[in-house]
Design a protein around this motif. Structure first.
Motif, PDB file in Angstrom:
ATOM      1  N   MET A  22      -7.477  -2.738  71.865  1.00 49.99           N
ATOM      2  CA  MET A  22      -6.313  -1.834  71.900  1.00 49.99           C
ATOM      3  C   MET A  22      -5.113  -2.493  71.210  1.00 49.99           C
ATOM      4  O   MET A  22      -4.384  -1.839  70.460  1.00 49.99           O
ATOM      5  N   ALA A  23      -4.924  -3.782  71.442  1.00 47.68           N
ATOM      6  CA  ALA A  23      -3.839  -4.507  70.768  1.00 47.68           C
ATOM      7  C   ALA A  23      -4.063  -4.511  69.258  1.00 47.68           C
ATOM      8  O   ALA A  23      -3.117  -4.356  68.472  1.00 47.68           O
ATOM      9  N   THR A  24      -5.306  -4.642  68.844  1.00 45.64           N
ATOM     10  CA  THR A  24      -5.629  -4.606  67.413  1.00 45.64           C
ATOM     11  C   THR A  24      -5.288  -3.239  66.826  1.00 45.64           C
ATOM     12  O   THR A  24      -4.692  -3.154  65.744  1.00 45.64           O
ATOM     13  N   TYR A  25      -5.650  -2.179  67.529  1.00 50.78           N
ATOM     14  CA  TYR A  25      -5.329  -0.833  67.055  1.00 50.78           C
ATOM     15  C   TYR A  25      -3.818  -0.629  66.951  1.00 50.78           C
ATOM     16  O   TYR A  25      -3.334  -0.028  65.994  1.00 50.78           O
ATOM     17  N   VAL A  26      -3.078  -1.134  67.923  1.00 47.62           N
ATOM     18  CA  VAL A  26      -1.614  -1.024  67.880  1.00 47.62           C
ATOM     19  C   VAL A  26      -1.073  -1.733  66.645  1.00 47.62           C
ATOM     20  O   VAL A  26      -0.252  -1.189  65.900  1.00 47.62           O
ATOM     21  N   LEU A  27      -1.565  -2.938  66.394  1.00 46.74           N
ATOM     22  CA  LEU A  27      -1.087  -3.688  65.225  1.00 46.74           C
ATOM     23  C   LEU A  27      -1.470  -2.994  63.917  1.00 46.74           C
ATOM     24  O   LEU A  27      -0.669  -2.954  62.977  1.00 46.74           O
ATOM     25  N   LEU A  28      -2.671  -2.451  63.835  1.00 46.74           N
ATOM     26  CA  LEU A  28      -3.082  -1.766  62.613  1.00 46.74           C
ATOM     27  C   LEU A  28      -2.268  -0.489  62.396  1.00 46.74           C
ATOM     28  O   LEU A  28      -1.915  -0.152  61.264  1.00 46.74           O
ATOM     29  N   ASP A  29      -1.966   0.229  63.483  1.00 45.61           N
ATOM     30  CA  ASP A  29      -1.147   1.440  63.365  1.00 45.61           C
ATOM     31  C   ASP A  29       0.276   1.099  62.939  1.00 45.61           C
ATOM     32  O   ASP A  29       0.894   1.835  62.174  1.00 45.61           O
ATOM     33  N   TRP A  30       0.797  -0.007  63.429  1.00 46.08           N
ATOM     34  CA  TRP A  30       2.174  -0.395  63.099  1.00 46.08           C
ATOM     35  C   TRP A  30       2.272  -1.071  61.738  1.00 46.08           C
ATOM     36  O   TRP A  30       3.358  -1.215  61.201  1.00 46.08           O
ATOM     37  N   ALA A  31       1.152  -1.510  61.170  1.00 44.46           N
ATOM     38  CA  ALA A  31       1.190  -2.227  59.889  1.00 44.46           C
ATOM     39  C   ALA A  31       1.806  -1.371  58.790  1.00 44.46           C
ATOM     40  O   ALA A  31       2.570  -1.868  57.955  1.00 44.46           O
ATOM     41  N   HIS A  41      13.790  -7.121  51.082  1.00 45.29           N
ATOM     42  CA  HIS A  41      13.707  -8.421  51.751  1.00 45.29           C
ATOM     43  C   HIS A  41      12.310  -8.638  52.333  1.00 45.29           C
ATOM     44  O   HIS A  41      12.099  -8.526  53.532  1.00 45.29           O
ATOM     45  N   PRO A  42      11.330  -8.956  51.477  1.00 42.38           N
ATOM     46  CA  PRO A  42       9.950  -9.087  51.959  1.00 42.38           C
ATOM     47  C   PRO A  42       9.765 -10.216  52.976  1.00 42.38           C
ATOM     48  O   PRO A  42       8.927 -10.126  53.859  1.00 42.38           O
ATOM     49  N   ARG A  43      10.578 -11.262  52.878  1.00 41.64           N
ATOM     50  CA  ARG A  43      10.448 -12.359  53.846  1.00 41.64           C
ATOM     51  C   ARG A  43      10.913 -11.916  55.224  1.00 41.64           C
ATOM     52  O   ARG A  43      10.330 -12.284  56.237  1.00 41.64           O
ATOM     53  N   LEU A  44      11.952 -11.126  55.255  1.00 41.94           N
ATOM     54  CA  LEU A  44      12.434 -10.586  56.520  1.00 41.94           C
ATOM     55  C   LEU A  44      11.402  -9.617  57.105  1.00 41.94           C
ATOM     56  O   LEU A  44      11.175  -9.586  58.313  1.00 41.94           O
ATOM     57  N   ARG A  45      10.753  -8.846  56.226  1.00 41.27           N
ATOM     58  CA  ARG A  45       9.706  -7.918  56.671  1.00 41.27           C
ATOM     59  C   ARG A  45       8.526  -8.700  57.261  1.00 41.27           C
ATOM     60  O   ARG A  45       7.982  -8.324  58.296  1.00 41.27           O
ATOM     61  N   LEU A  46       8.143  -9.801  56.637  1.00 42.88           N
ATOM     62  CA  LEU A  46       7.060 -10.637  57.168  1.00 42.88           C
ATOM     63  C   LEU A  46       7.460 -11.215  58.521  1.00 42.88           C
ATOM     64  O   LEU A  46       6.661 -11.229  59.461  1.00 42.88           O
ATOM     65  N   LEU A  47       8.697 -11.664  58.635  1.00 40.01           N
ATOM     66  CA  LEU A  47       9.180 -12.198  59.909  1.00 40.01           C
ATOM     67  C   LEU A  47       9.107 -11.138  61.011  1.00 40.01           C
ATOM     68  O   LEU A  47       8.639 -11.412  62.121  1.00 40.01           O
ATOM     69  N   ALA A  48       9.542  -9.923  60.694  1.00 44.02           N
ATOM     70  CA  ALA A  48       9.500  -8.832  61.674  1.00 44.02           C
ATOM     71  C   ALA A  48       8.050  -8.506  62.056  1.00 44.02           C
ATOM     72  O   ALA A  48       7.733  -8.335  63.236  1.00 44.02           O
ATOM     73  N   ALA A  49       7.171  -8.446  61.065  1.00 42.77           N
ATOM     74  CA  ALA A  49       5.764  -8.121  61.325  1.00 42.77           C
ATOM     75  C   ALA A  49       5.103  -9.197  62.184  1.00 42.77           C
ATOM     76  O   ALA A  49       4.359  -8.881  63.124  1.00 42.77           O
ATOM     77  N   LEU A  50       5.369 -10.466  61.885  1.00 34.24           N
ATOM     78  CA  LEU A  50       4.785 -11.544  62.672  1.00 34.24           C
ATOM     79  C   LEU A  50       5.357 -11.590  64.087  1.00 34.24           C
ATOM     80  O   LEU A  50       4.632 -11.872  65.047  1.00 34.24           O
ATOM     81  N   THR A  51       6.640 -11.295  64.217  1.00 34.79           N
ATOM     82  CA  THR A  51       7.255 -11.282  65.544  1.00 34.79           C
ATOM     83  C   THR A  51       6.620 -10.199  66.412  1.00 34.79           C
ATOM     84  O   THR A  51       6.235 -10.454  67.560  1.00 34.79           O
ATOM     85  N   VAL A  52       6.503  -9.006  65.864  1.00 33.39           N
ATOM     86  CA  VAL A  52       5.888  -7.913  66.621  1.00 33.39           C
ATOM     87  C   VAL A  52       4.425  -8.243  66.931  1.00 33.39           C
ATOM     88  O   VAL A  52       3.960  -8.024  68.060  1.00 33.39           O
ATOM     89  N   ALA A  53       3.701  -8.786  65.965  1.00 35.28           N
ATOM     90  CA  ALA A  53       2.293  -9.127  66.188  1.00 35.28           C
ATOM     91  C   ALA A  53       2.160 -10.157  67.304  1.00 35.28           C
ATOM     92  O   ALA A  53       1.290 -10.030  68.175  1.00 35.28           O
ATOM     93  N   ASN A  54       3.012 -11.165  67.282  1.00 36.86           N
ATOM     94  CA  ASN A  54       2.947 -12.181  68.330  1.00 36.86           C
ATOM     95  C   ASN A  54       3.252 -11.603  69.705  1.00 36.86           C
ATOM     96  O   ASN A  54       2.606 -11.953  70.689  1.00 36.86           O
ATOM     97  N   ILE A  55       4.229 -10.717  69.783  1.00 35.11           N
ATOM     98  CA  ILE A  55       4.577 -10.107  71.070  1.00 35.11           C
ATOM     99  C   ILE A  55       3.430  -9.244  71.581  1.00 35.11           C
ATOM    100  O   ILE A  55       3.037  -9.330  72.746  1.00 35.11           O
TER     101      ILE A  55
END
Length: 173
Positions: A22-31, A41-55
């Protein structure tokens, strides 16, 4: 009793896997949501994506440990039910107690908890790599070319033909 322990372990491992799925599906839907976020700002986007993924993954792991804690409490693996979550967490992270003090009837639950945690941490690592790979092309910058110093001439090396001869002279009309 061994069959009962293995049955409990497999059942909880399957529930843990479903939580992680379910967590995988959430991450794939949010990708896809990050495609339009921070376009410049692709670096900021990567930071946001990794932060959400980690949470999301941390919450999944905490829920998974909770499932094992229910087993620890229900099977009487811990003396005090308040210690069930801690004990499950110690085993889920494969830290372990070092010396088993459990009853022989529940001794297999600890290694099954550890195996479950190892598999889920590996899965989480794969998901984090996926997030990084999705954003890496935009994050990488082309190499900078430094301009020649004022005392250096822009030297363009002469090319050599495949025959080994000097290059043909350029003809302009």
């Amino acid at each position: 009793m061994i069959i009962k322990e293995i049955g409990i372990g497999i059942t909880v491992m399957m529930l843990v896997m479903l939580v992680h799925l379910m967590a995988t599906y959430v991450l794939l839907d949010w990708a896809d949501a990050y495609d339009n976020m921070f376009k410049r700002h692709p670096r900021l986007r990567l930071l946001a994506a990794l932060t959400v993924a980690n949470i999301v993954l941390l919450v999944a792991h905490l829920i998974e440990v909770g499932l094992w804690a229910v087993v620890y409490a229900a099977q009487g693996i811990v003396e005090d039910h308040n210690d069930a979550y801690y004990s499950a967490f110690v085993n889920y992270t494969a830290l372990g107690f070092g010396e088993s003090t459990q009853d022989a009837a529940t001794r297999l639950i600890d290694p099954m908890t550890a195996g479950s945690g190892i598999m889920m941490f590996g899965w989480s690592t794969a998901l984090l790599f996926l997030v990084i790979q999705q954003h890496l092309q935009e994050v990488r910058r082309p190499p900078r070319r430094r301009p020649p110093h004022h005392d250096e001439e822009a030297h363009v090396p002469e090319t050599q033909e495949a025959t080994g001869a000097a290059p043909s002279p350029k003809v302009t009309s």
